[in-house]
Design a protein around this motif. Sequence first.
Motif, PDB file in Angstrom:
ATOM      1  N   GLY A   4     -25.703  28.088  -2.357  1.00 48.46           N
ATOM      2  CA  GLY A   4     -25.403  29.401  -1.806  1.00 48.46           C
ATOM      3  C   GLY A   4     -23.933  29.738  -1.930  1.00 48.46           C
ATOM      4  N   GLY A   5     -23.065  28.751  -1.707  1.00 42.28           N
ATOM      5  CA  GLY A   5     -21.637  28.967  -1.854  1.00 42.28           C
ATOM      6  C   GLY A   5     -21.250  29.263  -3.284  1.00 42.28           C
ATOM      7  N   LEU A   6     -21.939  28.636  -4.224  1.00 46.10           N
ATOM      8  CA  LEU A   6     -21.707  28.909  -5.641  1.00 46.10           C
ATOM      9  C   LEU A   6     -22.116  30.336  -5.975  1.00 46.10           C
ATOM     10  CD1 LEU A   6     -20.812  27.560  -8.313  1.00 46.10           C
ATOM     11  CD2 LEU A   6     -23.192  26.902  -8.663  1.00 46.10           C
ATOM     12  N   ALA A   7     -23.277  30.757  -5.470  1.00 50.71           N
ATOM     13  CA  ALA A   7     -23.745  32.133  -5.711  1.00 50.71           C
ATOM     14  C   ALA A   7     -22.808  33.163  -5.095  1.00 50.71           C
ATOM     15  CB  ALA A   7     -25.157  32.297  -5.151  1.00 50.71           C
ATOM     16  N   ALA A   8     -22.219  32.803  -3.947  1.00 51.05           N
ATOM     17  CA  ALA A   8     -21.292  33.716  -3.263  1.00 51.05           C
ATOM     18  C   ALA A   8     -19.882  33.643  -3.835  1.00 51.05           C
ATOM     19  CB  ALA A   8     -21.266  33.391  -1.771  1.00 51.05           C
ATOM     20  N   LYS A   9     -19.698  32.824  -4.863  1.00 51.64           N
ATOM     21  CA  LYS A   9     -18.410  32.674  -5.553  1.00 51.64           C
ATOM     22  C   LYS A   9     -17.329  32.064  -4.680  1.00 51.64           C
ATOM     23  CE  LYS A   9     -19.428  36.425  -8.811  1.00 51.64           C
ATOM     24  NZ  LYS A   9     -19.925  35.466  -9.824  1.00 51.64           N
ATOM     25  N   ARG A  10     -17.738  31.278  -3.677  1.00 49.90           N
ATOM     26  CA  ARG A  10     -16.750  30.498  -2.927  1.00 49.90           C
ATOM     27  C   ARG A  10     -16.237  29.349  -3.779  1.00 49.90           C
ATOM     28  NH1 ARG A  10     -20.343  31.380   1.476  1.00 49.90           N
ATOM     29  NH2 ARG A  10     -21.248  29.281   1.316  1.00 49.90           N
ATOM     30  N   TYR A  11     -17.059  28.898  -4.718  1.00 49.99           N
ATOM     31  CA  TYR A  11     -16.685  27.818  -5.620  1.00 49.99           C
ATOM     32  C   TYR A  11     -16.957  28.254  -7.055  1.00 49.99           C
ATOM     33  CZ  TYR A  11     -18.424  25.846  -1.213  1.00 49.99           C
ATOM     34  OH  TYR A  11     -18.716  25.628   0.101  1.00 49.99           O
ATOM     35  N   ASP A  12     -16.260  27.608  -7.982  1.00 48.89           N
ATOM     36  CA  ASP A  12     -16.544  27.810  -9.404  1.00 48.89           C
ATOM     37  C   ASP A  12     -17.682  26.918  -9.859  1.00 48.89           C
ATOM     38  OD1 ASP A  12     -14.308  29.652  -9.914  1.00 48.89           O
ATOM     39  OD2 ASP A  12     -13.039  27.887  -9.588  1.00 48.89           O
ATOM     40  N   ILE A  13     -17.757  25.730  -9.261  1.00 47.53           N
ATOM     41  CA  ILE A  13     -18.808  24.761  -9.594  1.00 47.53           C
ATOM     42  C   ILE A  13     -19.213  24.020  -8.325  1.00 47.53           C
ATOM     43  CG2 ILE A  13     -17.918  24.433 -11.944  1.00 47.53           C
ATOM     44  CD1 ILE A  13     -16.789  21.714 -11.035  1.00 47.53           C
ATOM     45  N   ALA A  14     -20.355  23.347  -8.375  1.00 49.96           N
ATOM     46  CA  ALA A  14     -20.745  22.401  -7.330  1.00 49.96           C
ATOM     47  C   ALA A  14     -20.874  21.040  -7.996  1.00 49.96           C
ATOM     48  CB  ALA A  14     -22.056  22.805  -6.672  1.00 49.96           C
ATOM     49  N   MET A  15     -20.162  20.063  -7.453  1.00 48.03           N
ATOM     50  CA  MET A  15     -20.186  18.702  -7.993  1.00 48.03           C
ATOM     51  C   MET A  15     -20.321  17.764  -6.811  1.00 48.03           C
ATOM     52  SD  MET A  15     -17.438  16.949 -10.594  1.00 48.03           S
ATOM     53  CE  MET A  15     -17.825  15.433 -11.492  1.00 48.03           C
ATOM     54  N   SER A  16     -21.553  17.276  -6.601  1.00 47.01           N
ATOM     55  CA  SER A  16     -21.800  16.549  -5.358  1.00 47.01           C
ATOM     56  C   SER A  16     -23.021  15.650  -5.474  1.00 47.01           C
ATOM     57  CB  SER A  16     -21.981  17.551  -4.214  1.00 47.01           C
ATOM     58  OG  SER A  16     -21.959  16.917  -2.972  1.00 47.01           O
ATOM     59  N   ALA A  17     -23.056  14.800  -6.519  1.00 46.97           N
ATOM     60  CA  ALA A  17     -24.194  13.906  -6.691  1.00 46.97           C
ATOM     61  C   ALA A  17     -25.496  14.678  -6.638  1.00 46.97           C
ATOM     62  CB  ALA A  17     -24.173  12.801  -5.635  1.00 46.97           C
ATOM     63  N   MET A  18     -25.553  15.782  -7.351  1.00 43.95           N
ATOM     64  CA  MET A  18     -26.693  16.693  -7.296  1.00 43.95           C
ATOM     65  C   MET A  18     -27.602  16.487  -8.501  1.00 43.95           C
ATOM     66  SD  MET A  18     -26.548  20.862  -7.034  1.00 43.95           S
ATOM     67  CE  MET A  18     -25.588  20.783  -5.516  1.00 43.95           C
ATOM     68  N   THR A  19     -28.886  16.321  -8.259  1.00 38.01           N
ATOM     69  CA  THR A  19     -29.828  16.095  -9.347  1.00 38.01           C
ATOM     70  C   THR A  19     -30.126  17.381 -10.095  1.00 38.01           C
ATOM     71  OG1 THR A  19     -30.871  14.330  -8.102  1.00 38.01           O
ATOM     72  CG2 THR A  19     -32.100  15.204  -9.948  1.00 38.01           C
ATOM     73  N   ASP A  20     -30.097  17.289 -11.401  1.00 36.80           N
ATOM     74  CA  ASP A  20     -30.484  18.391 -12.281  1.00 36.80           C
ATOM     75  C   ASP A  20     -32.007  18.403 -12.400  1.00 36.80           C
ATOM     76  OD1 ASP A  20     -31.112  20.056 -14.398  1.00 36.80           O
ATOM     77  OD2 ASP A  20     -29.933  18.951 -15.878  1.00 36.80           O
ATOM     78  N   THR A  21     -32.651  19.476 -11.917  1.00 38.36           N
ATOM     79  CA  THR A  21     -34.103  19.631 -12.062  1.00 38.36           C
ATOM     80  C   THR A  21     -34.434  21.036 -12.533  1.00 38.36           C
ATOM     81  OG1 THR A  21     -34.501  20.440  -9.829  1.00 38.36           O
ATOM     82  CG2 THR A  21     -34.452  18.046 -10.121  1.00 38.36           C
ATOM     83  N   LYS A  22     -35.634  21.208 -13.030  1.00 36.20           N
ATOM     84  CA  LYS A  22     -36.090  22.521 -13.473  1.00 36.20           C
ATOM     85  C   LYS A  22     -36.104  23.521 -12.322  1.00 36.20           C
ATOM     86  CE  LYS A  22     -36.945  21.716 -17.855  1.00 36.20           C
ATOM     87  NZ  LYS A  22     -36.140  22.375 -18.918  1.00 36.20           N
ATOM     88  N   ASP A  23     -36.517  23.072 -11.143  1.00 33.64           N
ATOM     89  CA  ASP A  23     -36.560  23.980 -10.000  1.00 33.64           C
ATOM     90  C   ASP A  23     -35.181  24.533  -9.683  1.00 33.64           C
ATOM     91  OD1 ASP A  23     -39.264  23.916  -9.595  1.00 33.64           O
ATOM     92  OD2 ASP A  23     -39.212  22.371  -8.046  1.00 33.64           O
ATOM     93  N   ARG A  24     -34.190  23.689  -9.689  1.00 32.88           N
ATOM     94  CA  ARG A  24     -32.832  24.155  -9.426  1.00 32.88           C
ATOM     95  C   ARG A  24     -32.362  25.075 -10.542  1.00 32.88           C
ATOM     96  NH1 ARG A  24     -30.278  21.101  -5.138  1.00 32.88           N
ATOM     97  NH2 ARG A  24     -28.524  22.485  -5.515  1.00 32.88           N
ATOM     98  N   GLN A  25     -32.671  24.710 -11.773  1.00 31.88           N
ATOM     99  CA  GLN A  25     -32.278  25.551 -12.904  1.00 31.88           C
ATOM    100  C   GLN A  25     -32.875  26.961 -12.783  1.00 31.88           C
ATOM    101  OE1 GLN A  25     -33.477  23.539 -16.518  1.00 31.88           O
ATOM    102  NE2 GLN A  25     -32.638  21.589 -15.776  1.00 31.88           N
ATOM    103  N   GLU A  26     -34.095  27.036 -12.274  1.00 27.72           N
ATOM    104  CA  GLU A  26     -34.822  28.310 -12.217  1.00 27.72           C
ATOM    105  C   GLU A  26     -34.730  29.003 -10.868  1.00 27.72           C
ATOM    106  OE1 GLU A  26     -38.735  27.187 -13.407  1.00 27.72           O
ATOM    107  OE2 GLU A  26     -38.089  26.534 -15.417  1.00 27.72           O
ATOM    108  N   GLY A  27     -34.095  28.372  -9.889  1.00 30.17           N
ATOM    109  CA  GLY A  27     -33.974  28.971  -8.563  1.00 30.17           C
ATOM    110  C   GLY A  27     -35.269  28.988  -7.791  1.00 30.17           C
TER     111      GLY A  27
END
Length: 322
Positions: free
Chosen positions: A120-143
Amino acid sequence: MTARFTRRTTVARSAKPRIAAVGAIAVAGALLLTGCGDQTKDTGNDSGTASAAPLADKLPKEIRDKGVIKVGSDIAYAPVEFKDDSGKTVGIDPDIAAAMGKQLGVKFEFQNATFDTLIGGLAAKRYDIAMSAMTDTKDRQEGIDADTGKKVGAGVDFVDYFTAGVSLYTNKGDTQGIKTWDDLCGKTMAVQRNTFSHDLAKEQAKKCEKDGKKTLKIEDFATNPEAETRMRSKGADVVSADFPIAAYSVKNAGGGKYFEIVGDQVEAGPYGIAVAKDNTQLRDALQAAVNAIIENGEYKKIIEKWGVADGAVTEAKINGGS
């Protein structure tokens, strides 16, 4: 520490996984886990100037001009990212980011927040990126929300830079016969909310009920240290976290006297740096930077320093998660 990897096939795609770990990872270091408040900043590293950086021209102009990439991160997840005794942000992610910064000519400024607010912070442009041991999945890619299957956002792109898996751990000497996830029926798990472990726990609870067994009770917390505290006080039987975090806690908490890992790792998957879908130039610059530090050997030095060499990747992929 050695652990085998086991694939769990009953788990649905997750929109909110954190991380997952392949093979044995002997987590080194004697730093202690520490918590921290939200929205603090820590530049942490001097990455040099853009003029001397080989990949600076790949960045969007506004980031080159600022000289900073703002990073949303849950900085309470040792050894991936955490505060040392002096209050400095340290760990695998900050070290990798600093090495990338040398290639790009910018500083990576870590800003602390709870894990479930990062996208949500990334979408709100509080951050440029999120880097936090986060798993890359299709669900996240597609929202996509994993629980409802409904689209809840634009999704993100990932630059994959590591691989990890999930473990169970208990109070030392009190394993209660837990060896596999199917042994969790009738138990109470403490877990950090909206992580991959949380998703796995919810799937296991459903499986217990389907099999006519006592359900798995789940207590979720904002941070993993809170979940561990709950287990230490006998309010929960087991905690689940990614293997590097579990192994680090087992090695360091209470001088190695508090916890022990039970069973095998499950559900290997890639860590990804999350970037907004419309920020492809930044995404591609990050990919180039990760590949550059893999090629020049800095990446290998960092993951060996933290004792997680078995999670190394040989190439940074875009949206390589499934």
